[in-house]
Design a protein around this motif. Structure first.
Motif, PDB file in Angstrom:
ATOM      1  N   LYS A   8       0.817  -1.207   0.000  1.00 14.98           N
ATOM      2  CA  LYS A   8       0.000   0.000   0.000  1.00 14.98           C
ATOM      3  C   LYS A   8       0.854   1.261   0.000  1.00 14.98           C
ATOM      4  N   ASN A   9       2.049   1.186   0.569  1.00 19.44           N
ATOM      5  CA  ASN A   9       2.933   2.338   0.641  1.00 19.44           C
ATOM      6  C   ASN A   9       3.935   2.391  -0.506  1.00 19.44           C
ATOM      7  N   ALA A  10       3.935   1.388  -1.380  1.00 20.57           N
ATOM      8  CA  ALA A  10       4.875   1.343  -2.496  1.00 20.57           C
ATOM      9  C   ALA A  10       4.538   2.446  -3.499  1.00 20.57           C
ATOM     10  N   PRO A  11       5.551   2.968  -4.178  1.00 21.27           N
ATOM     11  CA  PRO A  11       5.279   3.999  -5.180  1.00 21.27           C
ATOM     12  C   PRO A  11       4.454   3.416  -6.334  1.00 21.27           C
ATOM     13  N   LEU A  12       3.613   4.243  -6.892  1.00 24.96           N
ATOM     14  CA  LEU A  12       2.763   3.848  -8.012  1.00 24.96           C
ATOM     15  C   LEU A  12       3.559   4.041  -9.297  1.00 24.96           C
ATOM     16  N   ASP A  13       3.804   2.951 -10.028  1.00 25.00           N
ATOM     17  CA  ASP A  13       4.620   3.008 -11.238  1.00 25.00           C
ATOM     18  C   ASP A  13       3.796   3.148 -12.507  1.00 25.00           C
ATOM     19  N   GLU A  14       2.524   2.734 -12.436  1.00 22.40           N
ATOM     20  CA  GLU A  14       1.699   2.683 -13.633  1.00 22.40           C
ATOM     21  C   GLU A  14       0.232   2.775 -13.231  1.00 22.40           C
ATOM     22  N   LEU A  15      -0.573   3.438 -14.056  1.00 18.00           N
ATOM     23  CA  LEU A  15      -2.013   3.477 -13.820  1.00 18.00           C
ATOM     24  C   LEU A  15      -2.674   2.363 -14.614  1.00 18.00           C
ATOM     25  N   SER A  16      -3.617   1.710 -13.985  1.00 23.30           N
ATOM     26  CA  SER A  16      -4.421   0.687 -14.651  1.00 23.30           C
ATOM     27  C   SER A  16      -5.801   0.737 -14.017  1.00 23.30           C
ATOM     28  N   PHE A  17      -6.757   0.098 -14.657  1.00 23.39           N
ATOM     29  CA  PHE A  17      -8.100   0.060 -14.099  1.00 23.39           C
ATOM     30  C   PHE A  17      -8.800  -1.213 -14.541  1.00 23.39           C
ATOM     31  N   THR A  90       0.295   6.149 -26.447  1.00 24.28           N
ATOM     32  CA  THR A  90       0.565   7.567 -26.665  1.00 24.28           C
ATOM     33  C   THR A  90       1.787   7.959 -25.845  1.00 24.28           C
ATOM     34  N   GLU A  91       2.131   9.228 -25.890  1.00 22.36           N
ATOM     35  CA  GLU A  91       3.244   9.703 -25.061  1.00 22.36           C
ATOM     36  C   GLU A  91       2.925   9.570 -23.577  1.00 22.36           C
ATOM     37  N   HIS A  92       1.678   9.271 -23.240  1.00 21.44           N
ATOM     38  CA  HIS A  92       1.264   9.120 -21.848  1.00 21.44           C
ATOM     39  C   HIS A  92       1.252   7.655 -21.388  1.00 21.44           C
ATOM     40  N   ALA A  93       1.699   6.751 -22.251  1.00 21.44           N
ATOM     41  CA  ALA A  93       1.726   5.323 -21.922  1.00 21.44           C
ATOM     42  C   ALA A  93       3.094   4.927 -21.374  1.00 21.44           C
ATOM     43  N   THR A 113     -22.894 -14.073 -17.620  1.00 26.93           N
ATOM     44  CA  THR A 113     -21.444 -13.923 -17.757  1.00 26.93           C
ATOM     45  C   THR A 113     -20.992 -12.661 -17.038  1.00 26.93           C
ATOM     46  N   LEU A 114     -19.948 -12.773 -16.253  1.00 28.46           N
ATOM     47  CA  LEU A 114     -19.283 -11.610 -15.691  1.00 28.46           C
ATOM     48  C   LEU A 114     -18.181 -11.229 -16.680  1.00 28.46           C
ATOM     49  N   VAL A 115     -18.297 -10.036 -17.253  1.00 31.84           N
ATOM     50  CA  VAL A 115     -17.271  -9.536 -18.168  1.00 31.84           C
ATOM     51  C   VAL A 115     -16.408  -8.548 -17.391  1.00 31.84           C
ATOM     52  N   THR A 116     -15.110  -8.802 -17.382  1.00 28.69           N
ATOM     53  CA  THR A 116     -14.148  -7.947 -16.705  1.00 28.69           C
ATOM     54  C   THR A 116     -13.209  -7.379 -17.761  1.00 28.69           C
ATOM     55  N   VAL A 117     -13.055  -6.060 -17.763  1.00 27.85           N
ATOM     56  CA  VAL A 117     -12.161  -5.387 -18.701  1.00 27.85           C
ATOM     57  C   VAL A 117     -11.083  -4.682 -17.881  1.00 27.85           C
ATOM     58  N   THR A 118      -9.826  -5.032 -18.144  1.00 31.15           N
ATOM     59  CA  THR A 118      -8.692  -4.434 -17.442  1.00 31.15           C
ATOM     60  C   THR A 118      -7.776  -3.786 -18.464  1.00 31.15           C
ATOM     61  N   GLU A 119      -7.393  -2.546 -18.204  1.00 29.78           N
ATOM     62  CA  GLU A 119      -6.467  -1.863 -19.099  1.00 29.78           C
ATOM     63  C   GLU A 119      -5.291  -1.360 -18.284  1.00 29.78           C
ATOM     64  N   GLN A 120      -4.109  -1.431 -18.872  1.00 32.21           N
ATOM     65  CA  GLN A 120      -2.911  -0.973 -18.183  1.00 32.21           C
ATOM     66  C   GLN A 120      -2.011  -0.229 -19.153  1.00 32.21           C
ATOM     67  N   SER A 121      -0.933   0.289 -18.637  1.00 36.48           N
ATOM     68  CA  SER A 121       0.115   0.954 -19.414  1.00 36.48           C
ATOM     69  C   SER A 121      -0.020   2.471 -19.441  1.00 36.48           C
ATOM     70  N   TRP A 122      -0.516   3.067 -18.381  1.00 33.52           N
ATOM     71  CA  TRP A 122      -0.635   4.524 -18.339  1.00 33.52           C
ATOM     72  C   TRP A 122       0.354   5.108 -17.331  1.00 33.52           C
ATOM     73  N   LYS A 123       1.027   6.189 -17.721  1.00 31.82           N
ATOM     74  CA  LYS A 123       1.969   6.865 -16.825  1.00 31.82           C
ATOM     75  C   LYS A 123       1.223   7.522 -15.661  1.00 31.82           C
ATOM     76  N   THR A 124       1.930   7.693 -14.567  1.00 27.36           N
ATOM     77  CA  THR A 124       1.365   8.356 -13.386  1.00 27.36           C
ATOM     78  C   THR A 124       1.586   9.867 -13.501  1.00 27.36           C
ATOM     79  N   THR A 125       1.034  10.426 -14.577  1.00 30.62           N
ATOM     80  CA  THR A 125       1.118  11.862 -14.855  1.00 30.62           C
ATOM     81  C   THR A 125      -0.295  12.372 -15.104  1.00 30.62           C
ATOM     82  N   VAL A 126      -0.442  13.675 -15.232  1.00 32.46           N
ATOM     83  CA  VAL A 126      -1.758  14.239 -15.552  1.00 32.46           C
ATOM     84  C   VAL A 126      -2.254  13.666 -16.878  1.00 32.46           C
TER      85      VAL A 126
END
Length: 162
Positions: A8-17, A90-93, A113-126
């Motif tokens: 929980k205290n580790a730095p966030l390296d990438e945004l995903s959802f 993009t430049e934000h990935a 059916t439970l459909v789960t969609v996960t996306e990753q590869s986003w920088k921790t920037t605005v």
């Protein structure tokens, strides 16, 4: 400090959802509504989907409300279980490609059916947050549109974005 606390205290390296929703159709029917371009074009890719979501296929998605045909690479596909796709980041990935995984899990003895969609590869920037939040909105809308289309034959996306 426990392992859970240090994570929980580790730095966030990438945004995903991850977004998810229940579809009142079997995993096979639901998978096909995502993998098959004629169906995907009915509720999601307003300008058309070309190519089945199968590894090695040449696939493009076109959106009339966001003009431009987007090449989509199919990384993996397991019939009725999973589809993994990627497209140019993009430049934000954080990586060359943005990766999205669709998982189809049987519920209620396979009648839903439970459909789960996960996306990753986003920088921790605005810019990364704007990209991730925008795509999160898009995939949530896609799941709602999938449900309306496959269960009731209603196109929710028509006119939604313009």
């Amino acid at each position: 400090m426990s392992d859970e606390q240090s994570t929980k205290n580790a730095p966030l390296d990438e945004l995903s959802f991850t977004v998810m929703g229940y579809i009142s159709k079997s995993p096979h029917e639901t998978f096909e509504a995502v993998a098959e371009p004629k169906q995907l074009s009915k509720y999601f890719t307003t300008g058309g989907a070309h190519g089945r979501l199968a590894p090695g296929a040449e696939v493009t998605w076109d959106f009339a409300d966001f003009p431009g045909r987007f090449p989509v690479e199919v990384i993996d596909s397991v019939q009725d279980e999973k589809i993994v796709v990627a497209w140019a980041g993009t430049e934000h990935a954080t990586a060359e490609n943005t990766t999205t995984t669709f998982e189809f899990s049987p519920v209620d003895d396979g009648t839903r059916t439970l459909v789960t969609v996960t996306e990753q590869s986003w920088k921790t920037t605005v810019g990364g947050a704007e990209g991730a939040f925008g795509n999160c909105m898009g995939w949530t809308g896609m799941l709602a549109a999938l449900k309306a289309w496959i269960e009731y034959g209603i196109d929710l996306r028509e006119g939604f974005y313009k």
